[in-house]
Write a protein that holds these residues in place. Structure first.
Motif, PDB file in Angstrom:
ATOM      1  N   GLU B 131      15.266  -4.488   5.264  1.00 22.83           N
ATOM      2  CA  GLU B 131      15.287  -5.055   3.916  1.00 22.83           C
ATOM      3  C   GLU B 131      14.406  -6.296   3.797  1.00 22.83           C
ATOM      4  OE1 GLU B 131      19.265  -6.189   3.037  1.00 22.83           O
ATOM      5  OE2 GLU B 131      19.456  -7.469   4.791  1.00 22.83           O
ATOM      6  N   PHE B 132      14.153  -6.978   4.909  1.00 22.79           N
ATOM      7  CA  PHE B 132      13.319  -8.176   4.857  1.00 22.79           C
ATOM      8  C   PHE B 132      11.844  -7.838   4.668  1.00 22.79           C
ATOM      9  CE2 PHE B 132      16.390 -11.361   5.727  1.00 22.79           C
ATOM     10  CZ  PHE B 132      17.315 -10.819   6.614  1.00 22.79           C
ATOM     11  N   PHE B 133      11.444  -6.638   5.109  1.00 24.00           N
ATOM     12  CA  PHE B 133      10.022  -6.287   5.099  1.00 24.00           C
ATOM     13  C   PHE B 133       9.609  -5.728   3.741  1.00 24.00           C
ATOM     14  CE2 PHE B 133      10.424  -7.427   9.213  1.00 24.00           C
ATOM     15  CZ  PHE B 133      10.662  -6.470  10.190  1.00 24.00           C
ATOM     16  N   ASP B 134       8.452  -6.174   3.257  1.00 20.52           N
ATOM     17  CA  ASP B 134       7.934  -5.662   1.992  1.00 20.52           C
ATOM     18  C   ASP B 134       7.477  -4.218   2.145  1.00 20.52           C
ATOM     19  OD1 ASP B 134       6.319  -8.803   1.058  1.00 20.52           O
ATOM     20  OD2 ASP B 134       8.359  -8.046   0.713  1.00 20.52           O
ATOM     21  N   GLU B 135       7.641  -3.448   1.084  1.00 19.92           N
ATOM     22  CA  GLU B 135       7.186  -2.062   1.059  1.00 19.92           C
ATOM     23  C   GLU B 135       5.690  -2.040   0.786  1.00 19.92           C
ATOM     24  OE1 GLU B 135      10.061   1.199  -0.559  1.00 19.92           O
ATOM     25  OE2 GLU B 135       8.622   0.718  -2.147  1.00 19.92           O
ATOM     26  N   TYR B 136       4.998  -1.042   1.325  1.00 20.09           N
ATOM     27  CA  TYR B 136       3.573  -0.889   1.044  1.00 20.09           C
ATOM     28  C   TYR B 136       3.227   0.595   1.093  1.00 20.09           C
ATOM     29  CZ  TYR B 136       3.221  -0.610   6.163  1.00 20.09           C
ATOM     30  OH  TYR B 136       3.382  -0.252   7.482  1.00 20.09           O
ATOM     31  N   PRO B 137       2.152   1.000   0.384  1.00 19.92           N
ATOM     32  CA  PRO B 137       1.788   2.416   0.359  1.00 19.92           C
ATOM     33  C   PRO B 137       1.012   2.817   1.605  1.00 19.92           C
ATOM     34  CG  PRO B 137       0.295   1.176  -1.031  1.00 19.92           C
ATOM     35  CD  PRO B 137       1.307   0.200  -0.506  1.00 19.92           C
ATOM     36  N   LEU B 138       1.317   4.013   2.107  1.00 19.27           N
ATOM     37  CA  LEU B 138       0.611   4.532   3.274  1.00 19.27           C
ATOM     38  C   LEU B 138       0.509   6.040   3.107  1.00 19.27           C
ATOM     39  CD1 LEU B 138      -0.410   3.052   5.887  1.00 19.27           C
ATOM     40  CD2 LEU B 138       1.469   4.173   7.059  1.00 19.27           C
ATOM     41  N   ARG B 139      -0.705   6.488   2.794  1.00 20.55           N
ATOM     42  CA  ARG B 139      -0.940   7.930   2.611  1.00 20.55           C
ATOM     43  C   ARG B 139       0.120   8.574   1.734  1.00 20.55           C
ATOM     44  NH1 ARG B 139      -3.890  11.275   7.340  1.00 20.55           N
ATOM     45  NH2 ARG B 139      -5.536   9.755   7.751  1.00 20.55           N
ATOM     46  N   ASN B 140       0.195   8.114   0.506  1.00 18.18           N
ATOM     47  CA  ASN B 140       1.101   8.707  -0.494  1.00 18.18           C
ATOM     48  C   ASN B 140       2.575   8.512  -0.181  1.00 18.18           C
ATOM     49  OD1 ASN B 140      -1.201   9.759  -1.851  1.00 18.18           O
ATOM     50  ND2 ASN B 140      -1.216  11.488  -0.452  1.00 18.18           N
ATOM     51  N   LYS B 141       2.890   7.640   0.751  1.00 17.13           N
ATOM     52  CA  LYS B 141       4.282   7.301   1.028  1.00 17.13           C
ATOM     53  C   LYS B 141       4.430   5.794   0.925  1.00 17.13           C
ATOM     54  CE  LYS B 141       6.327   9.120   4.617  1.00 17.13           C
ATOM     55  NZ  LYS B 141       6.639   9.615   5.987  1.00 17.13           N
ATOM     56  N   ASP B 142       5.626   5.352   0.558  1.00 19.36           N
ATOM     57  CA  ASP B 142       5.922   3.925   0.565  1.00 19.36           C
ATOM     58  C   ASP B 142       6.793   3.649   1.781  1.00 19.36           C
ATOM     59  OD1 ASP B 142       6.214   3.821  -3.029  1.00 19.36           O
ATOM     60  OD2 ASP B 142       4.543   3.212  -1.745  1.00 19.36           O
ATOM     61  N   ILE B 143       6.323   2.782   2.653  1.00 19.22           N
ATOM     62  CA  ILE B 143       7.100   2.534   3.869  1.00 19.22           C
ATOM     63  C   ILE B 143       7.310   1.037   4.084  1.00 19.22           C
ATOM     64  CG2 ILE B 143       6.121   4.626   4.936  1.00 19.22           C
ATOM     65  CD1 ILE B 143       4.621   2.795   6.863  1.00 19.22           C
ATOM     66  N   ARG B 144       8.264   0.734   4.932  1.00 15.46           N
ATOM     67  CA  ARG B 144       8.556  -0.658   5.310  1.00 15.46           C
ATOM     68  C   ARG B 144       8.429  -0.868   6.822  1.00 15.46           C
ATOM     69  NH1 ARG B 144      11.817  -3.611   1.355  1.00 15.46           N
ATOM     70  NH2 ARG B 144      12.654  -2.171  -0.195  1.00 15.46           N
ATOM     71  N   ASP B 145       8.036   0.167   7.568  1.00 12.70           N
ATOM     72  CA  ASP B 145       7.834  -0.018   9.003  1.00 12.70           C
ATOM     73  C   ASP B 145       6.593  -0.872   9.232  1.00 12.70           C
ATOM     74  OD1 ASP B 145       8.756   3.059   8.525  1.00 12.70           O
ATOM     75  OD2 ASP B 145       9.752   2.190  10.277  1.00 12.70           O
ATOM     76  N   TYR B 146       6.627  -1.678  10.243  1.00  5.56           N
ATOM     77  CA  TYR B 146       5.495  -2.508  10.623  1.00  5.56           C
ATOM     78  C   TYR B 146       5.251  -2.340  12.124  1.00  5.56           C
ATOM     79  CZ  TYR B 146       5.279  -4.866   6.099  1.00  5.56           C
ATOM     80  OH  TYR B 146       5.123  -5.139   4.765  1.00  5.56           O
ATOM     81  N   MET B 147       4.160  -2.927  12.598  1.00  9.73           N
ATOM     82  CA  MET B 147       3.855  -2.786  14.023  1.00  9.73           C
ATOM     83  C   MET B 147       3.235  -4.066  14.570  1.00  9.73           C
ATOM     84  SD  MET B 147       0.401  -0.445  13.907  1.00  9.73           S
ATOM     85  CE  MET B 147      -0.534  -1.183  15.225  1.00  9.73           C
ATOM     86  N   ILE B 148       3.279  -4.192  15.896  1.00  9.31           N
ATOM     87  CA  ILE B 148       2.531  -5.250  16.564  1.00  9.31           C
ATOM     88  C   ILE B 148       1.510  -4.588  17.482  1.00  9.31           C
ATOM     89  CG2 ILE B 148       4.329  -7.007  16.488  1.00  9.31           C
ATOM     90  CD1 ILE B 148       4.988  -6.330  19.422  1.00  9.31           C
ATOM     91  N   ASN B 149       0.461  -5.340  17.800  1.00  9.42           N
ATOM     92  CA  ASN B 149      -0.571  -4.873  18.724  1.00  9.42           C
ATOM     93  C   ASN B 149      -0.639  -5.859  19.874  1.00  9.42           C
ATOM     94  OD1 ASN B 149      -3.145  -4.433  19.999  1.00  9.42           O
ATOM     95  ND2 ASN B 149      -3.654  -3.122  18.264  1.00  9.42           N
ATOM     96  N   PHE B 150      -0.468  -5.338  21.097  1.00 20.68           N
ATOM     97  CA  PHE B 150      -0.422  -6.220  22.254  1.00 20.68           C
ATOM     98  C   PHE B 150      -1.749  -6.947  22.493  1.00 20.68           C
ATOM     99  CE2 PHE B 150       3.591  -4.738  22.684  1.00 20.68           C
ATOM    100  CZ  PHE B 150       3.805  -3.519  23.313  1.00 20.68           C
ATOM    101  N   LYS B 151      -2.810  -6.490  21.826  1.00 20.45           N
ATOM    102  CA  LYS B 151      -4.099  -7.183  21.986  1.00 20.45           C
ATOM    103  C   LYS B 151      -4.067  -8.539  21.257  1.00 20.45           C
ATOM    104  CE  LYS B 151      -7.274  -3.233  22.335  1.00 20.45           C
ATOM    105  NZ  LYS B 151      -6.448  -2.070  22.001  1.00 20.45           N
ATOM    106  N   TYR B 152      -3.179  -8.663  20.272  1.00 15.68           N
ATOM    107  CA  TYR B 152      -3.158  -9.868  19.437  1.00 15.68           C
ATOM    108  C   TYR B 152      -1.921 -10.694  19.756  1.00 15.68           C
ATOM    109  CZ  TYR B 152      -6.546  -7.003  16.966  1.00 15.68           C
ATOM    110  OH  TYR B 152      -7.616  -6.206  16.653  1.00 15.68           O
ATOM    111  N   ILE B 153      -2.015 -11.476  20.798  1.00 15.12           N
ATOM    112  CA  ILE B 153      -0.925 -12.353  21.206  1.00 15.12           C
ATOM    113  C   ILE B 153      -1.436 -13.791  21.184  1.00 15.12           C
ATOM    114  CG2 ILE B 153       0.696 -12.953  23.038  1.00 15.12           C
ATOM    115  CD1 ILE B 153       0.687 -10.093  23.933  1.00 15.12           C
ATOM    116  N   TYR B 154      -0.668 -14.677  20.543  1.00 18.43           N
ATOM    117  CA  TYR B 154      -1.089 -16.069  20.376  1.00 18.43           C
ATOM    118  C   TYR B 154      -0.033 -17.013  20.921  1.00 18.43           C
ATOM    119  CZ  TYR B 154      -3.906 -13.577  16.918  1.00 18.43           C
ATOM    120  OH  TYR B 154      -4.730 -12.693  16.304  1.00 18.43           O
TER     121      TYR B 154
END
Lengths: 84, 210
Positions: B131-154
């Motif tokens: 519920e905390f994550f904003d919805e966004y469109p992805l190939r005709n679907k609205d999703i709230r899943d997000y991801m991290i990439n291990f290449k981008y660590i700060y």
């Protein structure tokens, strides 16, 4: 019990790879799979290439691709972001 | 259960947190001498909505943590039906038939198709919709899943980031920055995949090591 005669002489020579008469020295030997061959490479203690001591046919049941499996599915190239 | 229903009042590995800026430092070439007149660099500061803690739990403290920003899922992932059904499958090992998009699977040899279960997309870990994550469109679907990439660590420095035993008594702002905590099982999945990402042995090293 006597060993079978095939373990001596010509048959034993035939089972060795080419160049398999190297003398022991101050180096280590690694087995490098190359296509359908196995190559014995001599390296110094600091992993410098010294030479090839033997070339053998790879009779392992695993294919070359299976032996050098990276341990993960290399599929990143199929999931490149499309140009917008 | 992906997230912990009763999160602890300390920062943990895998936690989703908010309020942390990340920096990108870009250079044209290594800075080998400060006298180089052609020194050219760029620093980007970003404020992602959410970040994920990638410092192991036992290392969190001493005014510093490592984080990776939560980003939107890549739309190309959905061309694989196995991923489209459940994006969280990306976090776990899978068979070759599950890892390849259908159009590329046909080109595999029979022995390649029978390969063992392994990771795919080894630098990615998906965070389940919430519920905390904003919805966004992805190939005709609205999703709230997000991801991290291990290449981008700060790395982030903040004097309020302390050992758990210190945080419990002095909590405050740091605990308020914590949004979500992974369940024990999900935290293990993240730890396993991150450890695998860094633990891979190059082929040339593997041959020498035997």
């Amino acid at each position: 019990m006597d060993l079978p005669t095939k373990d001596y002489g010509y048959d034993k020579e035939n089972l060795q790879g080419t160049g398999g008469c190297d003398k022991p020295g101050d180096y280590k030997t690694i087995l490098y799979p190359f296509d359908k061959y196995q190559i014995k490479i001599n390296l110094s203690s600091t992993n410098e290439f010294l030479g090839i001591s033997e070339v053998n046919i790879n009779k392992d049941f695993l294919s070359y691709k299976q032996k050098i499996s990276q341990g993960f599915h290399d599929v990143d190239k199929f999931y490149k972001e499309e140009d917008k | 259960m992906f997230y912990e229903t009763k999160p602890e009042k300390v920062l943990r590995f895998g936690d989703v947190i908010k309020g942390y800026a990340t920096t990108d430092f870009a250079i044209n070439e290594p800075v080998l001498s400060l006298k180089n007149e052609s020194l050219n660099y760029k620093i980007n500061i970003e404020m992602p909505d959410y970040c994920v803690i990638l410092t192991p739990c036992c290392e969190i403290g001493n005014s510093m943590i490592s984080v990776s920003p939560l980003t939107q899922i890549k739309s190309v992932f959905l061309k694989n039906p196995y991923f489209a059904e459940d994006l969280l499958r990306i976090n776990r090992e899978m068979t070759p038939e599950q890892a390849y998009p259908p159009e590329n699977l046909e080109k595999l040899s029979p022995e390649e198709k029978e390969g063992k279960r392994q990771y795919a997309l080894v630098d990615c870990f998906v965070y389940k919709e919430n519920e905390f994550f904003d919805e966004y469109p992805l190939r005709n679907k609205d999703i709230r899943d997000y991801m991290i990439n291990f290449k981008y660590i700060y790395k982030i420095k903040c004097p309020l980031i302390k050992r758990p035993e210190e945080t419990l008594t002095e909590g405050g702002l740091i605990i308020n920055s914590k949004v979500l905590q992974l369940s024990v099982q999900t935290r293990k999945e993240l730890r396993d995949k991150l450890a695998y990402y860094y633990g891979r042995t190059p082929k040339e090293d593997a041959i020498i090591l035997g």
